[in-house]
Design a protein around this motif. Structure first.
Motif, PDB file in Angstrom:
ATOM      1  N   UNK A 204       0.787  -1.230   0.000  1.00  0.00           N
ATOM      2  CA  UNK A 204       0.000   0.000   0.000  1.00  0.00           C
ATOM      3  C   UNK A 204       0.814   1.272   0.000  1.00  0.00           C
ATOM      4  N   UNK A 205       2.142   1.154  -0.030  1.00  0.00           N
ATOM      5  CA  UNK A 205       3.004   2.345   0.045  1.00  0.00           C
ATOM      6  C   UNK A 205       3.081   3.070  -1.295  1.00  0.00           C
ATOM      7  N   UNK A 206       3.145   2.328  -2.388  1.00  0.00           N
ATOM      8  CA  UNK A 206       3.311   2.937  -3.709  1.00  0.00           C
ATOM      9  C   UNK A 206       4.769   3.048  -4.098  1.00  0.00           C
ATOM     10  N   UNK A 207       5.010   3.645  -5.248  1.00  0.00           N
ATOM     11  CA  UNK A 207       6.332   3.644  -5.869  1.00  0.00           C
ATOM     12  C   UNK A 207       6.920   5.051  -5.987  1.00  0.00           C
ATOM     13  N   UNK A 208       8.248   5.145  -5.971  1.00  0.00           N
ATOM     14  CA  UNK A 208       8.867   6.450  -6.207  1.00  0.00           C
ATOM     15  C   UNK A 208       8.836   6.869  -7.669  1.00  0.00           C
ATOM     16  N   UNK A 209       8.726   5.872  -8.590  1.00  0.00           N
ATOM     17  CA  UNK A 209       8.744   6.204 -10.016  1.00  0.00           C
ATOM     18  C   UNK A 209       8.022   5.123 -10.811  1.00  0.00           C
ATOM     19  N   UNK A 210       7.329   5.570 -11.854  1.00  0.00           N
ATOM     20  CA  UNK A 210       6.753   4.684 -12.864  1.00  0.00           C
ATOM     21  C   UNK A 210       7.331   5.095 -14.212  1.00  0.00           C
ATOM     22  N   UNK A 211       7.875   4.121 -14.944  1.00  0.00           N
ATOM     23  CA  UNK A 211       8.395   4.357 -16.287  1.00  0.00           C
ATOM     24  C   UNK A 211       7.365   3.845 -17.286  1.00  0.00           C
ATOM     25  N   UNK A 212       6.713   4.775 -17.992  1.00  0.00           N
ATOM     26  CA  UNK A 212       5.564   4.429 -18.827  1.00  0.00           C
ATOM     27  C   UNK A 212       5.817   4.828 -20.276  1.00  0.00           C
ATOM     28  N   UNK A 213       5.950   3.835 -21.145  1.00  0.00           N
ATOM     29  CA  UNK A 213       6.096   4.086 -22.580  1.00  0.00           C
ATOM     30  C   UNK A 213       4.823   3.765 -23.344  1.00  0.00           C
ATOM     31  N   UNK A 214       3.754   3.418 -22.622  1.00  0.00           N
ATOM     32  CA  UNK A 214       2.518   2.950 -23.259  1.00  0.00           C
ATOM     33  C   UNK A 214       1.545   4.099 -23.489  1.00  0.00           C
ATOM     34  N   UNK A 215       1.366   4.943 -22.483  1.00  0.00           N
ATOM     35  CA  UNK A 215       0.568   6.149 -22.675  1.00  0.00           C
ATOM     36  C   UNK A 215      -0.900   6.007 -22.365  1.00  0.00           C
ATOM     37  N   UNK A 216      -1.728   6.103 -23.355  1.00  0.00           N
ATOM     38  CA  UNK A 216      -3.170   6.254 -23.203  1.00  0.00           C
ATOM     39  C   UNK A 216      -3.799   5.209 -22.284  1.00  0.00           C
ATOM     40  N   UNK A 217      -3.480   3.943 -22.470  1.00  0.00           N
ATOM     41  CA  UNK A 217      -4.182   2.883 -21.731  1.00  0.00           C
ATOM     42  C   UNK A 217      -3.631   2.641 -20.329  1.00  0.00           C
ATOM     43  N   UNK A 218      -2.483   3.195 -20.017  1.00  0.00           N
ATOM     44  CA  UNK A 218      -1.865   2.946 -18.711  1.00  0.00           C
ATOM     45  C   UNK A 218      -1.745   4.185 -17.833  1.00  0.00           C
ATOM     46  N   UNK A 219      -1.897   5.356 -18.417  1.00  0.00           N
ATOM     47  CA  UNK A 219      -1.542   6.601 -17.734  1.00  0.00           C
ATOM     48  C   UNK A 219      -2.264   6.781 -16.396  1.00  0.00           C
ATOM     49  N   UNK A 220      -3.578   6.681 -16.389  1.00  0.00           N
ATOM     50  CA  UNK A 220      -4.334   6.951 -15.171  1.00  0.00           C
ATOM     51  C   UNK A 220      -3.972   5.982 -14.054  1.00  0.00           C
ATOM     52  N   UNK A 221      -3.900   4.705 -14.364  1.00  0.00           N
ATOM     53  CA  UNK A 221      -3.554   3.733 -13.330  1.00  0.00           C
ATOM     54  C   UNK A 221      -2.094   3.834 -12.922  1.00  0.00           C
ATOM     55  N   UNK A 222      -1.242   4.307 -13.816  1.00  0.00           N
ATOM     56  CA  UNK A 222       0.160   4.536 -13.441  1.00  0.00           C
ATOM     57  C   UNK A 222       0.261   5.588 -12.340  1.00  0.00           C
ATOM     58  N   UNK A 223      -0.514   6.653 -12.457  1.00  0.00           N
ATOM     59  CA  UNK A 223      -0.518   7.674 -11.403  1.00  0.00           C
ATOM     60  C   UNK A 223      -0.951   7.095 -10.065  1.00  0.00           C
ATOM     61  N   UNK A 224      -1.873   6.144 -10.099  1.00  0.00           N
ATOM     62  CA  UNK A 224      -2.363   5.530  -8.861  1.00  0.00           C
ATOM     63  C   UNK A 224      -1.298   4.676  -8.171  1.00  0.00           C
ATOM     64  N   UNK A 225      -0.259   4.321  -8.902  1.00  0.00           N
ATOM     65  CA  UNK A 225       0.807   3.482  -8.342  1.00  0.00           C
ATOM     66  C   UNK A 225       1.839   4.273  -7.552  1.00  0.00           C
ATOM     67  N   UNK A 226       1.807   5.597  -7.670  1.00  0.00           N
ATOM     68  CA  UNK A 226       2.864   6.414  -7.080  1.00  0.00           C
ATOM     69  C   UNK A 226       2.623   6.702  -5.604  1.00  0.00           C
ATOM     70  N   UNK A 227       3.716   6.761  -4.859  1.00  0.00           N
ATOM     71  CA  UNK A 227       3.651   7.207  -3.475  1.00  0.00           C
ATOM     72  C   UNK A 227       3.647   8.736  -3.475  1.00  0.00           C
TER      73      UNK A 227
END
Length: 321
Positions: A204-227
């Motif tokens: 439940x802590x989340x991440x310091x960084x997400x490396x996203x090369x996919x864009x449209x389909x991953x962007x919103x959930x990628x933000x949810x992964x961040x601490x």
């Protein structure tokens, strides 16, 4: 010489095999007999017209080969040298005039195909891991498209820096490749929500960084992964462009968002040389493994684009002359 030319923008079918005169190197250029040209997503963006370019043009921005002729005023390179470069358009061709300002010497211990396969994506993985976000020992990071060219290299470099690496992939085959590269936890996004899986993995802590090369389909959930105060590094858009976003969305956790691009991380030239020396050295020593997923002929460039856009590829796609 044979080359691929684009006379109108559109789908892969606009990639035409043509015969063109062999170019003559201008001052500050060398003529290179191309051994292999890398195929990258930016090539598809230019082909589509998503990035504007004057027509007609020869696509491709990454290659390795042998110097066969020097232009006026060239120093530091000689006929017979093995060289590689990235960021200069026109590499889907048997012969290319390359500016010496962008050229790199390929170490004798490194095959030309490997140099072409690793340069753009290796430099990208390097700047992402060292500068866009400087990975620290014991960090946990998320790498989307973990079996892609950048994904496999970034996973290995992140492990070199002492991180735990989570990746996302679409198939069991790609999951196996990602684990082989060192991923600690692989998420098949076709079977589970990756944001929920990340939060479970991190307690439940989340991440310091997400490396996203996919864009449209991953962007919103990628933000949810961040601490809180985490960084979203959006360095590609293989699924399409991210819709406009109100920056207030970043208030949830005081998040950071960046859209890095390679050209800003290889200037001045000393920075290009430093990154390339690391990447080429790691590959030559066996510390960094390069996977060439497809070696296709020049005339098969359209198929290379179809495979890349259809996410059928793993590792690097090369056009071999």
């Amino acid at each position: 010489m044979r080359a691929i030319q684009i006379s109108k923008t559109g789908g892969p079918d606009v990639l035409e095999l043509v015969e063109l005169p062999t170019p003559k190197p201008a001052a500050g250029q060398v003529l290179v007999k191309v051994a292999a040209s890398g195929v990258n997503f930016i090539d598809t963006y230019l082909r589509e017209g998503r990035y504007p370019a004057a027509l007609p043009f020869i696509p491709g921005q990454e290659a390795a080969g042998t110097v066969v002729e020097l232009g006026e005023g060239v120093s530091g390179f000689a006929v017979g040298d093995h060289v590689a470069w990235t960021g200069v358009r026109g590499t889907y061709a048997e012969m290319v005039c390359a500016p010496v300002a962008e050229l790199l010497h390929v170490p004798a211990a490194l095959k030309l195909e490997d140099a072409a396969a690793v340069l753009t994506q290796g430099l990208t993985a390097h700047y992402l891991a060292y500068d866009t976000y400087s990975i620290q020992q014991e960090d946990t990071v998320l790498v989307h498209a973990g079996a892609g060219g950048v994904g496999l290299l970034l996973t290995q470099i992140a492990k070199m820096r002492g991180a735990r690496v989570i990746t996302t992939v679409s198939t069991d085959e790609k999951a196996a490749l990602s684990r082989e590269a060192g991923a600690d936890h692989v998420i098949l996004y076709t079977r589970e929500n990756f944001a929920e899986a990340v939060m479970k993995f991190t307690g439940g802590v989340g991440l310091p960084v997400v490396y996203d090369s996919v864009g449209k389909t991953t962007f919103e959930d990628s933000l949810k992964c961040l601490r809180p105060r985490g960084l979203m590094a959006l360095f590609g858009a293989s699924s399409g462009a991210v819709p406009p976003m109100d920056p207030i969305r970043l208030m949830t956790g005081s998040l950071y968002l960046t859209r890095p691009t390679l050209k800003d991380y290889v200037s001045p030239r000393a920075e290009l040389e430093r990154r390339a020396a690391d990447v080429f050295g790691w590959v030559a020593s066996g510390k960094l493994k390069v996977r060439v997923g497809d070696r296709l002929k020049l005339e098969d460039a359209a198929q290379a684009h179809r495979d890349l856009e259809g996410r059928k590829t793993t590792g690097k796609v090369l056009l071999v002359m």
